[in-house]
Design an enzyme around this catalytic site. Structure first.
Site, PDB file in Angstrom:
ATOM      1  N   ARG A  13     -11.504  29.308 -15.736  1.00 25.75           N
ATOM      2  CA  ARG A  13     -11.366  28.829 -14.347  1.00 25.75           C
ATOM      3  C   ARG A  13     -10.745  27.438 -14.348  1.00 25.75           C
ATOM      4  O   ARG A  13     -11.447  26.444 -14.395  1.00 25.75           O
ATOM      5  CB  ARG A  13     -12.718  28.817 -13.657  1.00 25.75           C
ATOM      6  CG  ARG A  13     -13.208  30.210 -13.270  1.00 25.75           C
ATOM      7  CD  ARG A  13     -14.568  30.144 -12.608  1.00 25.75           C
ATOM      8  NE  ARG A  13     -14.985  31.443 -12.104  1.00 25.75           N
ATOM      9  CZ  ARG A  13     -16.204  31.678 -11.616  1.00 25.75           C
ATOM     10  NH1 ARG A  13     -17.092  30.706 -11.576  1.00 25.75           N
ATOM     11  NH2 ARG A  13     -16.508  32.870 -11.179  1.00 25.75           N
ATOM     12  N   THR A  14      -9.495  27.389 -14.189  1.00 26.88           N
ATOM     13  CA  THR A  14      -8.770  26.258 -14.719  1.00 26.88           C
ATOM     14  C   THR A  14      -7.556  25.939 -13.877  1.00 26.88           C
ATOM     15  O   THR A  14      -7.297  26.577 -12.858  1.00 26.88           O
ATOM     16  CB  THR A  14      -8.330  26.601 -16.157  1.00 26.88           C
ATOM     17  OG1 THR A  14      -7.672  25.496 -16.724  1.00 26.88           O
ATOM     18  CG2 THR A  14      -7.373  27.780 -16.155  1.00 26.88           C
ATOM     19  N   THR A  15      -6.810  24.961 -14.334  1.00 24.10           N
ATOM     20  CA  THR A  15      -5.467  24.704 -13.817  1.00 24.10           C
ATOM     21  C   THR A  15      -4.534  24.591 -15.019  1.00 24.10           C
ATOM     22  O   THR A  15      -4.761  23.772 -15.911  1.00 24.10           O
ATOM     23  CB  THR A  15      -5.408  23.408 -12.997  1.00 24.10           C
ATOM     24  OG1 THR A  15      -6.367  23.473 -11.939  1.00 24.10           O
ATOM     25  CG2 THR A  15      -4.012  23.222 -12.409  1.00 24.10           C
ATOM     26  N   ASP A  30      -6.227  21.436 -17.614  1.00 21.94           N
ATOM     27  CA  ASP A  30      -7.490  20.711 -17.617  1.00 21.94           C
ATOM     28  C   ASP A  30      -8.303  21.225 -18.800  1.00 21.94           C
ATOM     29  O   ASP A  30      -7.780  21.952 -19.649  1.00 21.94           O
ATOM     30  CB  ASP A  30      -8.224  20.928 -16.286  1.00 21.94           C
ATOM     31  CG  ASP A  30      -8.863  22.305 -16.209  1.00 21.94           C
ATOM     32  OD1 ASP A  30      -8.170  23.292 -16.550  1.00 21.94           O
ATOM     33  OD2 ASP A  30     -10.041  22.412 -15.829  1.00 21.94           O
ATOM     34  N   LYS A  46      -6.759  24.216 -23.735  1.00 21.05           N
ATOM     35  CA  LYS A  46      -6.252  25.522 -23.309  1.00 21.05           C
ATOM     36  C   LYS A  46      -4.760  25.682 -23.579  1.00 21.05           C
ATOM     37  O   LYS A  46      -4.149  26.647 -23.120  1.00 21.05           O
ATOM     38  CB  LYS A  46      -6.543  25.722 -21.822  1.00 21.05           C
ATOM     39  CG  LYS A  46      -8.019  25.570 -21.469  1.00 21.05           C
ATOM     40  CD  LYS A  46      -8.235  25.500 -19.980  1.00 21.05           C
ATOM     41  CE  LYS A  46      -9.676  25.121 -19.666  1.00 21.05           C
ATOM     42  NZ  LYS A  46      -9.901  24.956 -18.218  1.00 21.05           N
TER      43      LYS A  46
END
Length: 224
Positions: A13-15, A30, A46
């Site tokens: 769950r990220t950008t 992130d 990531k």
């Protein structure tokens, strides 16, 4: 009996974001990983290398995304040995696309593939849902919905290396500010003909956004 954290799938769950410039690419993400409403890792990188000058940015299920990246890293190495030269970015993206589509019912992951090769220069590919689209820039993850307006307004064709690094960092800072599932530090990788340069920007050093008097998000210390 499993507790809530153990029963929830761990997701990035990220950008994530990647952008092309003349001579290379910049990727960013992130670092927060969550299981349900719990943060289980605050500093996961990531941005994973698939080859010396090809990286992928991970989102979705952390286990699935990491498994895809590790498997395809070995396959891309064998492909490189077989052709006797560094692999093309498009070949790496095609591998990701084919694998993601083949196991679309078993895996939950979205990877952005970006890098440099001698034939195509800097390239960015989105592989969402088994598709394969080359784009001048791509964003993904839960935080992407908070920044689409920003990136559409701020992107300019032909931006320099430094401008693209700033673009990526500002986008991540805004997503971290707005999206409750994005957070931690910002990881950046700049890839060009010569090398891949990795950088970590701590949360306290990220650009600061705030709501201006007109109600619009403004980057602190800059004129817009």
């Amino acid at each position: 009996m499993l507790d809530q954290q153990d029963s929830e799938e761990v997701k990035t769950r990220t950008t994530i974001i990647a952008i092309e410039f003349d001579g290379g690419v910049v990727l960013g993400s992130d670092s927060r990983v969550s299981a349900g409403d719990s943060v289980v890792n605050r500093v996961m990188n990531k941005l994973c290398p698939l080859h010396q000058k090809i990286y992928c940015a991970l989102s979705g299920s952390a286990a699935d995304a990491q498994a895809i990246a590790e498997l395809l890293r070995s396959q891309l190495y064998l492909h490189s040995v077989g052709i006797g030269e560094e692999p093309r970015v498009g070949a790496a993206a095609t591998m990701v696309k084919n694998f993601s589509y083949r196991y679309r019912d078993e895996l939950s992951a979205h990877l952005i593939v970006a890098g440099w090769d001698r034939r195509g220069g800097g390239q960015v590919f989105s592989t969402l849902s088994g598709g394969l689209i080359r784009q001048p820039f791509a964003v993904g993850g839960s935080g992407s919905s908070y920044v689409y307006g920003f990136v559409d307004a701020e992107y300019r064709a032909g931006m320099s290396r430094a401008a693209c690094q700033k673009f990526v960092l500002n986008t991540l800072a805004l997503a971290i500010k707005r999206d409750g599932f994005s957070g931690g530090v910002a990881y950046l990788v700049t890839v060009d003909e010569h090398r891949a340069e990795e950088k970590v920007v701590l949360g306290n050093d990220l650009p600061t956004f705030f709501d201006g008097s007109d109600g619009h998000p403004v980057l602190h210390g800059e004129d817009h």
